[in-house]
Design a protein around this motif. Structure first.
Motif, short mmCIF file in Angstrom:
data_model
loop_
_atom_site.label_atom_id
_atom_site.label_comp_id
_atom_site.label_asym_id
_atom_site.label_seq_id
_atom_site.Cartn_x
_atom_site.Cartn_y
_atom_site.Cartn_z
N HIS A 96 0.84 -1.21 0.00
CA HIS A 96 0.00 0.00 0.00
C HIS A 96 0.87 1.26 0.00
CE1 HIS A 96 -4.12 -1.72 1.43
NE2 HIS A 96 -3.55 -2.47 0.50
N LEU A 97 1.96 1.24 0.73
CA LEU A 97 2.87 2.38 0.76
C LEU A 97 3.48 2.61 -0.62
CD1 LEU A 97 4.43 4.60 2.26
CD2 LEU A 97 6.13 2.85 2.90
N ILE A 98 3.87 1.53 -1.28
CA ILE A 98 4.42 1.65 -2.64
C ILE A 98 3.39 2.27 -3.57
CG2 ILE A 98 5.06 0.27 -4.67
CD1 ILE A 98 6.47 -1.66 -2.68
N ILE A 99 2.13 1.82 -3.46
CA ILE A 99 1.07 2.36 -4.32
C ILE A 99 0.86 3.84 -4.06
CG2 ILE A 99 -1.43 2.27 -4.72
CD1 ILE A 99 -1.16 -0.82 -4.35
N LEU A 100 0.83 4.24 -2.79
CA LEU A 100 0.68 5.66 -2.47
C LEU A 100 1.84 6.47 -3.03
CD1 LEU A 100 -0.50 5.38 1.26
CD2 LEU A 100 -1.91 5.95 -0.73
N ASP A 101 3.04 5.92 -2.96
CA ASP A 101 4.22 6.60 -3.49
C ASP A 101 4.12 6.74 -5.01
OD1 ASP A 101 6.95 7.68 -3.12
OD2 ASP A 101 7.53 5.92 -4.28
N LEU A 102 3.74 5.66 -5.70
CA LEU A 102 3.61 5.70 -7.16
C LEU A 102 2.52 6.67 -7.60
CD1 LEU A 102 3.96 1.89 -7.93
CD2 LEU A 102 5.61 3.67 -8.54
N LEU A 103 1.48 6.81 -6.78
CA LEU A 103 0.38 7.72 -7.11
C LEU A 103 0.70 9.16 -6.72
CD1 LEU A 103 -2.73 5.58 -6.11
CD2 LEU A 103 -1.92 6.10 -8.42
N PHE A 336 -1.02 6.44 -12.59
CA PHE A 336 -1.56 5.09 -12.79
C PHE A 336 -0.66 4.07 -12.10
CE2 PHE A 336 1.25 5.97 -16.37
CZ PHE A 336 2.05 4.83 -16.43
N ILE A 337 -1.21 2.89 -11.90
CA ILE A 337 -0.50 1.76 -11.32
C ILE A 337 -0.49 0.62 -12.34
CG2 ILE A 337 -0.50 0.03 -9.47
CD1 ILE A 337 0.21 2.80 -8.50
N LEU A 338 0.62 -0.10 -12.41
CA LEU A 338 0.72 -1.28 -13.27
C LEU A 338 0.86 -2.53 -12.41
CD1 LEU A 338 3.25 -0.16 -16.06
CD2 LEU A 338 0.75 -0.09 -16.12
N ARG A 339 0.11 -3.57 -12.80
CA ARG A 339 0.24 -4.88 -12.15
C ARG A 339 0.34 -5.96 -13.22
NH1 ARG A 339 -1.06 -6.05 -6.95
NH2 ARG A 339 -2.25 -7.93 -7.50
N ARG A 340 1.06 -7.02 -12.91
CA ARG A 340 1.06 -8.17 -13.80
C ARG A 340 -0.27 -8.90 -13.61
NH1 ARG A 340 6.27 -8.34 -15.66
NH2 ARG A 340 7.93 -7.92 -14.13
N PRO A 341 -0.86 -9.40 -14.71
CA PRO A 341 -2.16 -10.08 -14.57
C PRO A 341 -2.07 -11.39 -13.80
CG PRO A 341 -1.77 -9.37 -16.84
CD PRO A 341 -0.47 -9.21 -16.11
N SER A 342 -1.01 -12.18 -14.07
CA SER A 342 -0.91 -13.48 -13.41
C SER A 342 0.54 -13.94 -13.39
CB SER A 342 -1.76 -14.51 -14.16
OG SER A 342 -1.71 -15.77 -13.54
N PRO A 343 1.05 -14.27 -12.21
CA PRO A 343 0.40 -14.07 -10.91
C PRO A 343 0.33 -12.59 -10.57
CG PRO A 343 2.66 -14.78 -10.61
CD PRO A 343 2.41 -14.85 -12.09
N GLY A 344 -0.70 -12.21 -9.83
CA GLY A 344 -0.91 -10.80 -9.53
C GLY A 344 0.25 -10.20 -8.75
N GLU A 345 0.77 -9.08 -9.26
CA GLU A 345 1.91 -8.42 -8.60
C GLU A 345 1.93 -6.96 -9.02
OE1 GLU A 345 6.82 -8.74 -8.54
OE2 GLU A 345 5.67 -9.53 -10.25
N THR A 346 1.99 -6.06 -8.05
CA THR A 346 2.19 -4.64 -8.36
C THR A 346 3.63 -4.45 -8.79
OG1 THR A 346 0.52 -3.97 -6.74
CG2 THR A 346 2.09 -2.29 -7.47
N ILE A 347 3.84 -3.92 -10.00
CA ILE A 347 5.20 -3.80 -10.52
C ILE A 347 5.67 -2.35 -10.65
CG2 ILE A 347 5.10 -5.99 -11.75
CD1 ILE A 347 4.59 -4.43 -14.33
N GLY A 348 4.74 -1.41 -10.71
CA GLY A 348 5.18 -0.03 -10.86
C GLY A 348 4.01 0.89 -11.16
#
Length: 641
Positions: A96-103, A336-348
């Motif tokens: 969640h911290l990474i996502i807040l930082d990326l946003l 925006f946030i990017l995630r890999r579809p499978s397996p699910g992973e926030t990447i950037g």
């Protein structure tokens, strides 16, 4: 007005904290209440001591529901990062911290919750030190840490005071006049119909406004507005807003759609962006990878085109072009946030630089990379210049929206003597409220050169014609009718072109017959002089002079056509017109026979001329005779002057 969001690991007390602060439990679903775990987004609000009403978005902390979390944090102004004192930093805390930082969420408070479960002060100091270490290098590295217990309410007064101080220093969302409501909930209320909710950005909504739901393009009307369950006539930027919509059914809308005003935004499926990968991602972001893109409340699959490199490595940044599988509504500057579809992973994640990329680029084109770099630097003049280079001429309001600028910033660019050299602004003919049409100087000069070249080429190809038809010129320039009207008016005012009866010509152009053509014209006009009221037919004229000379005689009014087969010289045409008007002013009617006998012509020619006057609205047929229309004399005067 501000909106804050919770973040943190599952079971660290986010929802309990929101309930303690507001008196509203955000877990609205039966399953959430039974499992005592937030699954979807929850919403609440509180009023601070200074009177400000603050919206709260409560997000799920469990890793299985990270995608629901992403739908809620896109529009927040500040975050409450909740960490349980008995557990400390956990995996979802970090994500969640990474996502807040990326946003780019730069304001927040770390809430060290559940202090009632810890008796050891040294343990709390240890947890706080770990939190500080984890925050280092992120947008929240300077966030205050407040110790609370949502269960016993210890420390809530300090938290509210800290939140009030934080939001006092947080600018309100600007009103750019381009409202967007990324929809995060859709439901119906008996007796009212469709209701959507979201955080309103970039503008305000008003009761009764016509609205558009994108990307579908559905049209409806606002029949009701609420902010924090209070009815309102106007919803302001930055507010949690519920909109009751007339004209659209619940089944037609879903989370991720965007409510806006008609014509402001256009969906896209190709956008340019700056992207950053997180440090501990498992693998680089390779060219042509498939990813999930999260922006606002939207979630779409996309293909990534990495530009200027073979891949973007963990902890590094790079340029990308995202080609989404379904339409998306974004604006320049959106995060925006990017995630890999499978397996699910926030990447950037990253920032949108060009929401409507004009084409697929060559990946290592230095001009493209330079343009993206300039867009990323974000000076208003460079941003506006690149936007116009990509999108073509645009009204000022739309150019500002595409560039992610305010109209005031665009006006400042135009008023700057140095920056304004790169632009050309032209007042719009049809839509002055949208501001002048914006060109780059190069676009304007190229368009002007092209128009003059088209007209000049037409004169060379058809020297006996007065000019190129307006519509033919517009078609070759590939301009909309509105834009063509605007630019043509400028060229006519500047004297670069002239217009006569919908024909466009260069100022110096004159129709001149050569010696051979003059001889043919003289031969034809002699035929007209011999029998002026029973002249040669159109077919006979063409046999003598040919199509081009004949057209020239029609354009310069030496000859006037009254039907497909019959033409008269201008002198005879005016004489016949004068007779008809004079006769009908002193007699009630004029018959075909009377007209024929007066000019000693045949019924064929008489009927052709009188039917011509009927078509012009000068006369009206009454059995086999004609009567003068009320406006007939005025029309005739304009034709013979």
């Amino acid at each position: 007005m501000h909106v804050i969001g919770t973040a943190g690991h599952v079971d660290h007390g986010k929802s309990t904290l929101v309930a303690a602060l507001t008196g509203i439990h955000p877990d609205r679903l039966k399953e959430e209440q039974e499992r005592e775990m937030t699954i979807d987004l929850g919403f609440a609000w509180l009023t601070l001591p200074n009177g400000e009403s603050v919206g709260i978005v409560d997000v799920p902390g469990h890793r299985d529901f990270i995608e629901n979390m992403l739908a809620g944090v896109g529009g927040i102004d500040a975050a409450l990062l909740v960490v349980a004192a008995d557990e400390g930093i956990m995996p979802q805390t970090r994500e969640h911290l990474i996502i807040l930082d990326l946003l780019g969420v730069e304001r927040g408070i770390v809430v060290l919750n559940k202090i009632d479960l810890v008796d050891d002060p040294e343990w709390l100091e240890l947890i706080e030190n770990d939190i500080r270490h984890t925050l280092r290098g992120t947008t929240l590295q300077d966030a205050p840490i407040v110790r609370v217990s949502a269960h016993t309410r210890s420390g809530l007064d300090v938290l509210i005071e800290t939140l009030e101080h934080l939001l006092t220093d947080t600018p309100s969302r600007p009103d750019l006049g381009k409202p967007r409501l990324p929809i995060d909930r859709v439901f119906s209320i008996s007796g009212f119909g469709t209701v959507v909710t979201g955080t309103l950005i970039d503008g305000r909504l008003n009761l009764g406004d016509e609205i558009e739901i994108l990307p579908q393009g559905l049209r409806g009307r606002i029949r009701g507005l609420q902010t924090h369950k209070k009815k309102t006539q106007h919803a302001l930027p930055g507010s949690r807003t519920a909109v009751n919509i007339a004209g659209i059914e619940v089944r037609q809308i879903q989370r991720g759609d965007v409510l806006t005003l008609p014509g402001i935004y256009q969906p896209t499926q190709r956008l340019d962006a700056r992207c950053r990968l997180i440090h501990d991602v498992h693998a680089p972001l390779q060219h042509n990878s498939e990813v999930k893109v999260y922006v606002g409340s939207s979630e779409v699959l996309a293909r990534v085109r990495v530009l200027g490199a073979e891949a973007i490595h963990p902890g590094k940044e790079g340029w990308v072009q995202l080609e989404t599988y379904s339409p998306l509504v974004v604006a320049r500057g959106d995060r925006f946030i990017l995630r890999r579809p499978s397996p699910g992973e926030t990447i950037g994640g990253g920032i949108v630089l060009e929401p409507h990329a004009p084409r697929r680029y060559r990946r290592f084109d230095p001009h493209v990379l330079e343009r993206l770099s300039e867009l990323n630097q974000g000076t208003p003049d460079k941003t506006l210049l690149i936007t116009l280079q990509n999108a073509g001429p645009l009204p000022l309001s739309l150019a500002a929206q595409r560039a992610g600028l305010t109209t005031e910033e665009v006006h400042r660019v135009l008023n700057d003597p140095e920056a304004s050299k790169h632009f050309f602004a032209l007042e719009s003919v049809d839509f002055p409220s949208e501001g002048p049409i914006m060109f780059t100087q190069m676009q304007w000069q190229d368009l002007q050169r092209k128009a003059l070249a088209i007209v000049e080429q037409f004169h060379r190809q058809y020297p006996l014609r007065l000019g190129i038809p307006r519509e033919a010129l517009r078609s070759q320039l590939r301009l909309s009718s509105t834009l063509f009207q605007t630019v043509l008016r400028q060229w006519l005012r500047a004297g670069l072109l002239r217009e006569h009866r919908q024909l466009i010509a260069l100022p110096h152009h004159e129709v001149r017959f050569n010696a051979q053509q003059t001889k043919q014209v003289d031969q034809l006009l002699k035929r007209f002089a011999i029998t002026p009221y029973t002249p040669p037919t159109v077919r006979e004229c063409l046999e003598i002079v040919g199509q081009e000379i004949f057209n020239a005689l029609l354009e310069n009014k030496a000859l006037i056509a009254v039907s497909e087969d019959v033409v008269f010289r201008k002198t005879e045409y005016q004489a016949m017109m004068a007779f008809v008007i004079s006769h009908l002013k002193s007699h009630p009617t004029l018959s075909v026979a009377e007209f024929r006998d007066h000019f000693q012509t045949s019924r064929r020619y008489a009927l052709a001329f009188l039917e011509h006057l009927d078509a012009l609205g000068i006369t009206q047929r009454n059995a086999d005779a004609r009567v003068l229309t009320p406006q007939g004399e005025t029309i005739a005067q304009t034709l013979t002057d």
